[in-house]
Design a protein around this motif. Sequence first.
Motif, mmCIF file in Angstrom:
data_model
loop_
_atom_site.group_PDB
_atom_site.id
_atom_site.type_symbol
_atom_site.label_atom_id
_atom_site.label_comp_id
_atom_site.label_asym_id
_atom_site.label_seq_id
_atom_site.Cartn_x
_atom_site.Cartn_y
_atom_site.Cartn_z
ATOM 1 N N CYS A 448 0.829 -1.211 0.000
ATOM 2 C CA CYS A 448 0.000 0.000 0.000
ATOM 3 C C CYS A 448 0.858 1.254 0.000
ATOM 4 O O CYS A 448 0.586 2.211 -0.743
ATOM 5 C CB CYS A 448 -0.931 -0.006 1.213
ATOM 6 S SG CYS A 448 -2.272 -1.204 1.121
ATOM 7 N N LEU A 449 1.896 1.288 0.828
ATOM 8 C CA LEU A 449 2.779 2.460 0.859
ATOM 9 C C LEU A 449 3.542 2.594 -0.461
ATOM 10 O O LEU A 449 3.793 3.707 -0.928
ATOM 11 C CB LEU A 449 3.745 2.355 2.034
ATOM 12 C CG LEU A 449 3.101 2.448 3.425
ATOM 13 C CD1 LEU A 449 4.132 2.190 4.509
ATOM 14 C CD2 LEU A 449 2.448 3.814 3.627
ATOM 15 N N GLY A 450 3.906 1.458 -1.065
ATOM 16 C CA GLY A 450 4.547 1.525 -2.374
ATOM 17 C C GLY A 450 3.626 2.092 -3.433
ATOM 18 O O GLY A 450 4.048 2.883 -4.293
ATOM 19 N N LEU A 451 2.350 1.734 -3.395
ATOM 20 C CA LEU A 451 1.382 2.302 -4.338
ATOM 21 C C LEU A 451 1.172 3.790 -4.073
ATOM 22 O O LEU A 451 0.944 4.571 -5.012
ATOM 23 C CB LEU A 451 0.059 1.542 -4.229
ATOM 24 C CG LEU A 451 0.084 0.095 -4.728
ATOM 25 C CD1 LEU A 451 -1.237 -0.593 -4.419
ATOM 26 C CD2 LEU A 451 0.362 0.047 -6.226
ATOM 27 N N GLN A 452 1.252 4.209 -2.812
ATOM 28 C CA GLN A 452 1.181 5.637 -2.522
ATOM 29 C C GLN A 452 2.382 6.375 -3.105
ATOM 30 O O GLN A 452 2.251 7.507 -3.613
ATOM 31 C CB GLN A 452 1.099 5.863 -1.014
ATOM 32 C CG GLN A 452 -0.240 5.504 -0.399
ATOM 33 C CD GLN A 452 -0.352 5.944 1.043
ATOM 34 O OE1 GLN A 452 0.414 6.791 1.522
ATOM 35 N NE2 GLN A 452 -1.304 5.371 1.765
#
Length: 591
Positions: A448-452
């Motif tokens: 999720c943080l990578g997609l952010q």
Amino acid sequence: MNMASGTPGTAGEGPMVEGSVEKALAATGTFLDDRFHAAKGFRTLMRKVFPDHWSFLLGEIALYSFIILLLSGTFLTLFFQPSMTQVVYHGTYTRLDGVRMSEAYASTLNISFDVRGGLLMRQIHHWAADLFMAAIMAHMIRIFFTGAYRKPREFNWLIGVALFTLGMLEGLFGYSLPDDLLSGAGLRILEGVIQSVPIVGTYLAFFLFGGQFPGDIIIPRLYIIHVLLIPGLLLGLITAHLFFMFHQKHTQMPGKGHTDQNVVGQPLYPYFMAKTGAFFFFVFGVIAALATFAQINPIWLYGPFTPIAISSGSQPDFYMGMLEGALRMFPSWSTEDVLGHTIPWNVFIPGLLPIGLLFTGAALWPFAERWILRDYREHHVNDRPRNAPTRTAIGIAVIATYGVFWLEGANDVIADHFDIPLYTTTEVARYAVFIVPVVAYILTKRICLGLQHKDAHLLEHGVETGIIRQLPSGEYIEETRPVSEEAHAVLTARETEQKPLAVPGRGDENGVPDPANRGALGKLRLRLNRVFTESVPLPVGNGHGNGHGNGHGEPERAAVTAASESGLPPGRDDAEGTSNSANQLPDDGAR
């Protein structure tokens, strides 16, 4: 002469008939409105706006499956005999000819082999029940990951949890009615779980079964519960669910013009009525096709129930797999002589604790999250799962735990197909139930943080075009273009996310510290708040960067921090969200 005279007459009959129909409809409408004053409410209903997003179809699948359950169940009640009186079977299925069985099992065989369309109806009913539970689970997962349970929809979320619970009980009692060997094994497990309750368990089982297991009244009792009590509760809760949804308006996915003050979508009439009507027949067709070509619950292969036997490889329906797996996984553990009773912890804990934690945690989650974030705003625009990484990671961890229990519920089948020892599957599951959720949580949050990070890069540098250009200095860069307005609205939807609480010792503008952060409970909330608000800051821009980061081939990366401390930005212009266009209509009573 006749032809000439007949032609005008025929041509003139069209408007005459059309006018008669219009007058009749108008007269009927006036008649009803004069007595019930329903015209205004009917117009409001016809103009009700439904967001046009595929994920909202999950709730419709559950609703239509329930309707099919009611229709097929009504047919089956006409032929089923809810009696445990013993009879000798002499029906069409010759392999059981002369075998003693209950009237319930004999009538089920009669429905399957002697009633025209009976087997198809049984299959439709069972497949619709499985699809109903699967749709409820998928619908609740969608609501959880998008945060659609937040204020003001907490009570609708609680109704969903109650529907899921009642659906499990309805399915358990439903496939117990035929009184075959498989369903009898399920009832035996139910009796064991009830008896494991300390002190009162034996009495509860005695009252339910009317004596020693299996007794002779359990099938009639389950029949009344299955066809009358629980369906009535389900129908009432579904009606309340739809009423609250209509009154509170739909949530909607992030997008251009989508705000907390409007509902963007298509009107009920004619668009949604045509689409949802066709979707009902599509769901019915899929269930009918499954019932035709995919056999489920062939009770004639199991034989009538007898307490001294059990079928090999017996498996419950998928939604009960968690209970089955927990019972198989838990080690043998009991406590002797507690107030004169033996407490079988190896049945009580796995039989009640995992399901109890699941339902209790789901029911309390909206209120716990609101307390952690101190978020008392109304939310009508959903979150993207990546923009709530902690919530998404917790959801995936729970699903992973459920999956481990579910797989362990079929440990004998797995051991047989893969030719591995049965006890090995159980031992692996005992470790996996603790390891898999932790790994799933960490991986999901990192993703999720990578997609952010990816979203932030798109906002800062734009979308890659694949065009390589050489600068006068000899450096090669790739040209980019700004993100579209729709994509920009989606990427920046988390601008209004909840900001983290102030750290201890930091006061407000008057220097007064927040009393909510004092004490052990306040410190716990502050720590949880930091975890829940962890995210990647959004850059300012719309993709008008130079397309090559800092000019040295390395893109600029934003650090992972808590949400912005600057507070909520001013409200965005929602002029596009309130236009009265064909694809974007204001909902009546929009905030």
